[in-house]
Design an enzyme around this catalytic site. Structure first.
Site, PDB file in Angstrom:
ATOM      1  N   CYS A   2       0.835  -1.193   0.000  1.00 28.10           N
ATOM      2  CA  CYS A   2       0.000   0.000   0.000  1.00 28.10           C
ATOM      3  C   CYS A   2       0.880   1.256   0.000  1.00 28.10           C
ATOM      4  O   CYS A   2       1.980   1.264   0.535  1.00 28.10           O
ATOM      5  CB  CYS A   2      -0.926   0.089   1.202  1.00 28.10           C
ATOM      6  SG  CYS A   2      -2.034  -1.295   1.362  1.00 28.10           S
ATOM      7  N   ARG A  27       3.628  -0.225  -4.991  1.00 28.44           N
ATOM      8  CA  ARG A  27       3.420  -0.759  -3.638  1.00 28.44           C
ATOM      9  C   ARG A  27       2.111  -1.535  -3.505  1.00 28.44           C
ATOM     10  O   ARG A  27       1.828  -2.118  -2.459  1.00 28.44           O
ATOM     11  CB  ARG A  27       3.413   0.388  -2.620  1.00 28.44           C
ATOM     12  CG  ARG A  27       4.677   1.193  -2.599  1.00 28.44           C
ATOM     13  CD  ARG A  27       4.566   2.338  -1.638  1.00 28.44           C
ATOM     14  NE  ARG A  27       4.579   1.871  -0.268  1.00 28.44           N
ATOM     15  CZ  ARG A  27       5.666   1.675   0.452  1.00 28.44           C
ATOM     16  NH1 ARG A  27       6.839   1.927  -0.068  1.00 28.44           N
ATOM     17  NH2 ARG A  27       5.597   1.246   1.688  1.00 28.44           N
ATOM     18  N   TRP A  80      -2.826  -2.741  -1.538  1.00 28.22           N
ATOM     19  CA  TRP A  80      -2.478  -4.159  -1.717  1.00 28.22           C
ATOM     20  C   TRP A  80      -3.256  -4.871  -0.622  1.00 28.22           C
ATOM     21  O   TRP A  80      -2.951  -4.736   0.562  1.00 28.22           O
ATOM     22  CB  TRP A  80      -0.971  -4.358  -1.551  1.00 28.22           C
ATOM     23  CG  TRP A  80      -0.522  -5.761  -1.796  1.00 28.22           C
ATOM     24  CD1 TRP A  80      -0.220  -6.318  -3.001  1.00 28.22           C
ATOM     25  CD2 TRP A  80      -0.302  -6.788  -0.812  1.00 28.22           C
ATOM     26  NE1 TRP A  80       0.165  -7.625  -2.829  1.00 28.22           N
ATOM     27  CE2 TRP A  80       0.126  -7.941  -1.502  1.00 28.22           C
ATOM     28  CE3 TRP A  80      -0.428  -6.848   0.576  1.00 28.22           C
ATOM     29  CZ2 TRP A  80       0.426  -9.128  -0.849  1.00 28.22           C
ATOM     30  CZ3 TRP A  80      -0.129  -8.035   1.220  1.00 28.22           C
ATOM     31  CH2 TRP A  80       0.299  -9.161   0.500  1.00 28.22           C
ATOM     32  N   ASN A 106      -1.180   2.579   5.731  1.00 31.09           N
ATOM     33  CA  ASN A 106      -0.315   1.558   5.138  1.00 31.09           C
ATOM     34  C   ASN A 106       0.245   0.739   6.287  1.00 31.09           C
ATOM     35  O   ASN A 106       0.847   1.306   7.197  1.00 31.09           O
ATOM     36  CB  ASN A 106       0.806   2.270   4.360  1.00 31.09           C
ATOM     37  CG  ASN A 106       1.987   1.364   4.089  1.00 31.09           C
ATOM     38  OD1 ASN A 106       1.825   0.156   3.921  1.00 31.09           O
ATOM     39  ND2 ASN A 106       3.174   1.941   4.065  1.00 31.09           N
ATOM     40  N   GLY A 107       0.022  -0.573   6.274  1.00 25.59           N
ATOM     41  CA  GLY A 107       0.514  -1.416   7.358  1.00 25.59           C
ATOM     42  C   GLY A 107      -0.604  -2.312   7.834  1.00 25.59           C
ATOM     43  O   GLY A 107      -1.519  -2.627   7.075  1.00 25.59           O
ATOM     44  N   GLU A 509      15.971 -18.677  -8.237  1.00 27.70           N
ATOM     45  CA  GLU A 509      15.573 -17.344  -8.698  1.00 27.70           C
ATOM     46  C   GLU A 509      14.835 -17.427 -10.037  1.00 27.70           C
ATOM     47  O   GLU A 509      13.841 -16.728 -10.255  1.00 27.70           O
ATOM     48  CB  GLU A 509      16.828 -16.457  -8.789  1.00 27.70           C
ATOM     49  CG  GLU A 509      16.620 -15.041  -9.300  1.00 27.70           C
ATOM     50  CD  GLU A 509      15.657 -14.199  -8.475  1.00 27.70           C
ATOM     51  OE1 GLU A 509      15.208 -14.636  -7.406  1.00 27.70           O
ATOM     52  OE2 GLU A 509      15.337 -13.092  -8.934  1.00 27.70           O
ATOM     53  N   LYS A 513      11.080 -16.035 -10.561  1.00 28.78           N
ATOM     54  CA  LYS A 513      10.746 -15.020 -11.571  1.00 28.78           C
ATOM     55  C   LYS A 513       9.598 -15.511 -12.447  1.00 28.78           C
ATOM     56  O   LYS A 513       8.659 -14.772 -12.719  1.00 28.78           O
ATOM     57  CB  LYS A 513      11.944 -14.710 -12.479  1.00 28.78           C
ATOM     58  CG  LYS A 513      13.056 -13.894 -11.913  1.00 28.78           C
ATOM     59  CD  LYS A 513      12.775 -12.421 -11.736  1.00 28.78           C
ATOM     60  CE  LYS A 513      12.220 -12.142 -10.361  1.00 28.78           C
ATOM     61  NZ  LYS A 513      13.117 -11.827  -9.318  1.00 28.78           N
ATOM     62  N   GLU A 516       6.246 -15.553 -10.568  1.00 29.43           N
ATOM     63  CA  GLU A 516       5.740 -14.228 -10.228  1.00 29.43           C
ATOM     64  C   GLU A 516       5.027 -13.531 -11.372  1.00 29.43           C
ATOM     65  O   GLU A 516       4.015 -12.884 -11.167  1.00 29.43           O
ATOM     66  CB  GLU A 516       6.900 -13.321  -9.785  1.00 29.43           C
ATOM     67  CG  GLU A 516       7.432 -13.626  -8.434  1.00 29.43           C
ATOM     68  CD  GLU A 516       8.552 -12.683  -8.071  1.00 29.43           C
ATOM     69  OE1 GLU A 516       8.446 -11.991  -7.054  1.00 29.43           O
ATOM     70  OE2 GLU A 516       9.551 -12.622  -8.816  1.00 29.43           O
ATOM     71  N   HIS A 532      15.608 -37.720  -6.719  1.00 32.78           N
ATOM     72  CA  HIS A 532      15.041 -38.121  -5.430  1.00 32.78           C
ATOM     73  C   HIS A 532      13.568 -37.741  -5.303  1.00 32.78           C
ATOM     74  O   HIS A 532      13.060 -37.618  -4.181  1.00 32.78           O
ATOM     75  CB  HIS A 532      15.854 -37.507  -4.283  1.00 32.78           C
ATOM     76  CG  HIS A 532      17.269 -37.973  -4.279  1.00 32.78           C
ATOM     77  ND1 HIS A 532      17.627 -39.258  -3.956  1.00 32.78           N
ATOM     78  CD2 HIS A 532      18.420 -37.335  -4.623  1.00 32.78           C
ATOM     79  CE1 HIS A 532      18.939 -39.382  -4.073  1.00 32.78           C
ATOM     80  NE2 HIS A 532      19.441 -38.235  -4.483  1.00 32.78           N
ATOM     81  N   LYS A 629       5.889  -4.191  -4.341  1.00 31.83           N
ATOM     82  CA  LYS A 629       7.345  -3.993  -4.359  1.00 31.83           C
ATOM     83  C   LYS A 629       7.959  -3.993  -2.969  1.00 31.83           C
ATOM     84  O   LYS A 629       9.092  -4.405  -2.792  1.00 31.83           O
ATOM     85  CB  LYS A 629       7.651  -2.667  -5.059  1.00 31.83           C
ATOM     86  CG  LYS A 629       9.110  -2.416  -5.319  1.00 31.83           C
ATOM     87  CD  LYS A 629       9.528  -3.067  -6.603  1.00 31.83           C
ATOM     88  CE  LYS A 629      11.025  -3.047  -6.793  1.00 31.83           C
ATOM     89  NZ  LYS A 629      11.453  -4.150  -7.654  1.00 31.83           N
TER      90      LYS A 629
HETATM   91  C1  F6R Z   1      10.911 -11.083  -6.286  1.00 36.73           C
HETATM   92  C2  F6R Z   1      10.773 -10.076  -5.291  1.00 36.73           C
HETATM   93  C3  F6R Z   1      10.465 -10.490  -3.886  1.00 36.73           C
HETATM   94  C4  F6R Z   1      11.373  -9.702  -2.948  1.00 36.73           C
HETATM   95  C5  F6R Z   1      10.987  -9.936  -1.487  1.00 36.73           C
HETATM   96  C6  F6R Z   1      11.910  -9.201  -0.547  1.00 36.73           C
HETATM   97  O1  F6R Z   1      11.037 -10.560  -7.565  1.00 36.73           O
HETATM   98  O2  F6R Z   1      10.914  -8.940  -5.599  1.00 36.73           O
HETATM   99  O3  F6R Z   1      10.624 -11.851  -3.688  1.00 36.73           O
HETATM  100  O4  F6R Z   1      12.689 -10.093  -3.175  1.00 36.73           O
HETATM  101  O5  F6R Z   1       9.680  -9.507  -1.277  1.00 36.73           O
HETATM  102  O6  F6R Z   1      11.913  -7.846  -0.840  1.00 36.73           O
HETATM  103  P1  F6R Z   1      13.067  -6.890  -0.352  1.00 36.73           P
HETATM  104  O7  F6R Z   1      14.279  -7.203  -1.148  1.00 36.73           O
HETATM  105  O8  F6R Z   1      12.558  -5.517  -0.598  1.00 36.73           O
HETATM  106  O9  F6R Z   1      13.276  -7.173   1.095  1.00 36.73           O
END
Ligand code: F6R
Length: 634
Positions: A2, A27, A80, A106-107, A509, A513, A516, A532, A629
């Site tokens: 948010c 956000r 969010w 926000n929170g 990773e 990706k 997501e 396994h 984000k």
């Molecule tokens: C993946 C992604 C999330 C963040 C995670 C931690 O693309 O962006 O998995 O890596 O939410 O976020 P930060 O790095 O801001 O602590």
């Protein structure tokens, strides 16, 4: 999670709020809203207008354009969803029963259930499922009590109501609130969620993050936990938890990129993938400048004493940042010889290992706002502070892309990865920046602890210097390969990623990706683990993406890939061209670099392939569903 924004000044608030929200949309973007207060000519009281919509910010823009939302004072929110579905009724701002008090938050208000029950017993009717709605009702109740005491409606009265309500709210929050009876007052409160005040020309603003302020002012005042503030057209009054007036000089926004610009790219994510050669170039200029002595070919970000007496390292992080931590741990252990453990921050908070002596704790978070990472670091610091034994002294380091974030206010040693603003919700260039930060630390520890010869340390440093050109080339080449391959994934439902050793985290990773942004189910495994269990999943419909970079596990990974091929899986290789790699149906050709630096390159096809698969499916790459984000809730 948010974004909130507020403004009070001489200009119409709604356009400023909408522009601020546009910068905060990363956000959260499942619904949005704003409220403004318009002064009425015949009275000192104002009229509150509230507009809320489900879906992206464009819907709010359209509604405000059509119906208007007048006034020079206002608050806005992009959501969010945490409590309650992304529907209009749950969108912020939330109002009290009279509709005169409006709040954005926000929170999370953790004790909202008990507060709600108490208010309902008093006859208050709620109109949303959110945790936030308790706030305007509690504020309205305090305002009523204050006016019974003979207080006249004023900004000071609204501030006092917030001060009285704050101790009853548990959790982490940033709040902005307005009241129709005080058209010249915006009140804000912060506890463990980011909130920054901006001092503009003829106006004062507040926002969850600096990009929302950068278009209006570069003079900012980040709020501290527990603080509340009153913003009026004349200035700012800041108070601490005990309601003691605070005097603090504002700071200037640093010169880093604060402008949201897609250039000629179709999506921010693609632009940010392409920017990685630049990220590496900038990092090398800062950390591996020419002319450093052979015995220490890296510019140390911290004093010598920082590296002394460290016997082990623990890394706390979430998501992609944790994957960077896993590569970091491999380097710190295998190259620099320091035992290193990586934890999910969310697990560490409630099940920390027994205290180990002489430990450096590293928090990795691109946003610097991730609630779990911040709380895990704080918890670790607190338990070490209570230990009298010097061996258990707390030493912490934060690795972040946002040096002005909450992390930087919490942890004294900060490594700024300097990747520039990342707008795509999924991390790409900030991941590379985090990896580079770990390479720098590894060189520093290896040199300081004398665990490697000068030659070995200088070879690694020289290899890193070749990175920008290598990145430029493979980004161009792999972009084209990924684009032509994407259509093959239009019906795909599952993908397996395999990697070993230093490239195992890159397999994780790659899978993250893809999940997501394309919503395809994907898993990353250490290649040797496939037989396994996961091998049972394989058939012609489940592609296997295998990272086979030259090094100690090269032949092993190729054997594991063969095992997949024998089960008819479509095989995609991230490997150098050669007779051994002819087993792959498709090859993303890689330069023959040393295994140490291979993750910095092998991650590129992971990012590009995910991007093109999602773009080919017509998905919203920069704002994938359900994500945000910065994850400022637990
Ligand atoms: C993946 C992604 C999330 C963040 C995670 C931690 O693309 O962006 O998995 O890596 O939410 O976020 P930060 O790095 O801001 O602590």
């Amino acid at each position: 999670m948010c974004g909130i924004v507020g403004v009070i000044g001489s200009r119409e608030a709604a356009p400023l709020l909408l522009e601020g929200l546009r910068q905060l949309e990363y956000r959260g973007y499942d619904s949005s809203g704003l409220a403004t207060i318009n002064t009425q000519e015949d009275s000192s009281c104002g009229h509150l207008t509230c507009k809320r919509v489900k879906g992206k910010l464009g819907n709010l823009n359209a509604l405000v354009e059509k119906e208007g939302s007048p006034g020079h004072l206002g608050i806005g929110h992009t959501r969010w969803a945490t409590h309650g579905k992304p529907e209009e009724c749950n969108a912020h701002p939330h109002r009290d029963v009279s509709g005169e008090v409006a709040v954005v938050q926000n929170g999370i208000i953790e004790n909202h259930r008990s507060l709600r029950q108490a208010l309902e017993k008093e006859g208050v009717e709620f109109s949303s499922e959110t945790d936030t709605e308790v706030v305007p009702h509690l504020i309205a109740r305090e305002l009523k009590l204050l006016s019974k005491d003979g207080r006249q409606a004023s900004g000071a009265m609204l501030l006092e109501a917030m001060h009285r309500v704050s101790p009853n709210l548990r959790g982490s929050y940033a709040i902005a609130l307005i009241w129709a009876q005080t058209p010249d007052a915006l009140v804000v409160a912060k506890r463990q969620a980011p909130l920054v005040i901006g001092l503009g020309e003829g106006e004062f603003l507040c926002a969850s993050d600096t990009p929302a302020l950068a278009g209006f002012t570069r003079t900012i005042l980040p709020m501290e936990d527990g603080e509340i503030a009153l913003l009026t057209p004349l200035g700012i009054e800041l108070y601490d938890e005990k309601y003691k007036r605070q005097k603090r000089s504002p700071a200037l926004l640093s010169g880093v990129e604060h402008v949201v610009d897609k250039r000629n790219f179709r999506h921010f994510m693609l632009k940010e993938i392409h920017e990685q050669s630049e990220t590496a170039e900038l990092w090398i200029a800062r950390h591996l400048p020419t002319g450093l002595p052979l015995e220490l070919p890296v510019a140390l970000p911290f004093q010598d004493s920082f590296y002394e007496g460290i016997d082990q390292i623990q890394i706390l992080a979430c998501g992609t940042s944790r994957h960077a931590g896993l590569v970091g741990a491999y380097l710190l252990e295998q190259f620099a010889g320091i035992p290193t453990t990586v934890f999910y921050a969310s697990e560490f908070r409630y099940a920390p290992p027994p205290l180990a002596p002489n430990t450096l704790t590293i928090g990795v978070t691109q946003s610097g706002e991730t609630a779990d990472t911040l709380a895990a670091l704080a918890m670790e610091d607190a338990r070490r502070q209570t230990c009298n034994d010097l061996k258990f002294i707390s030493r912490q380091l934060g690795i972040t892309n946002r040096p002005e974030s909450s992390l930087s206010r919490q942890v004294s040693n900060i490594l700024d990865i300097g990747a520039g603003l990342e707008i795509g919700v999924v991390a790409t260039k900030t991941f590379l920046g985090q990896l580079l930060a770990f390479y720098g630390l590894t060189l520093a520890f290896a040199a300081r602890h004398k665990r490697r010869s000068y030659e070995e340390i200088n070879t690694l440093s020289d290899e890193l210097k070749a990175l920008p050109n290598q990145l430029r080339e493979i980004i161009k080449q792999h972009d084209a390969i990924s684009e032509s391959l994407a259509h093959k994934f239009s019906e795909t439902q599952d993908v397996i990623f395999l990697g070993r050793g230093i490239n195992y985290p890159i397999a994780l990773e790659g899978a993250l990706k893809l999940k997501e942004i394309s919503y395809i189910h994907a898993e990353g495994y250490p290649a040797g683990e496939m037989k396994h269990g996961p091998i049972a999943l394989l058939d012609t419909k489940v592609p296997v993406i295998s990272i086979a970079m030259p090094g100690v596990v090269f032949d092993k990974v190729l054997s594991n890939a063969q095992e997949a091929k024998a089960r008819d899986a479509e095989l995609i290789g991230i490997a150098p061209i050669g007779s051994e790699t002819e087993i792959f149906d498709t090859l993303f050709p890689m330069p023959k670099v040393s295994e140490w630096i291979s993750p910095l390159l092998s991650v590129i096809p992971m990012q590009l392939l995910s991007y093109h698969i999602a773009a080919h499916r017509g998905l919203d790459v920069d704002q994938p569903r359900n994500l945000a984000k910065s994850v400022t809730v637990e």
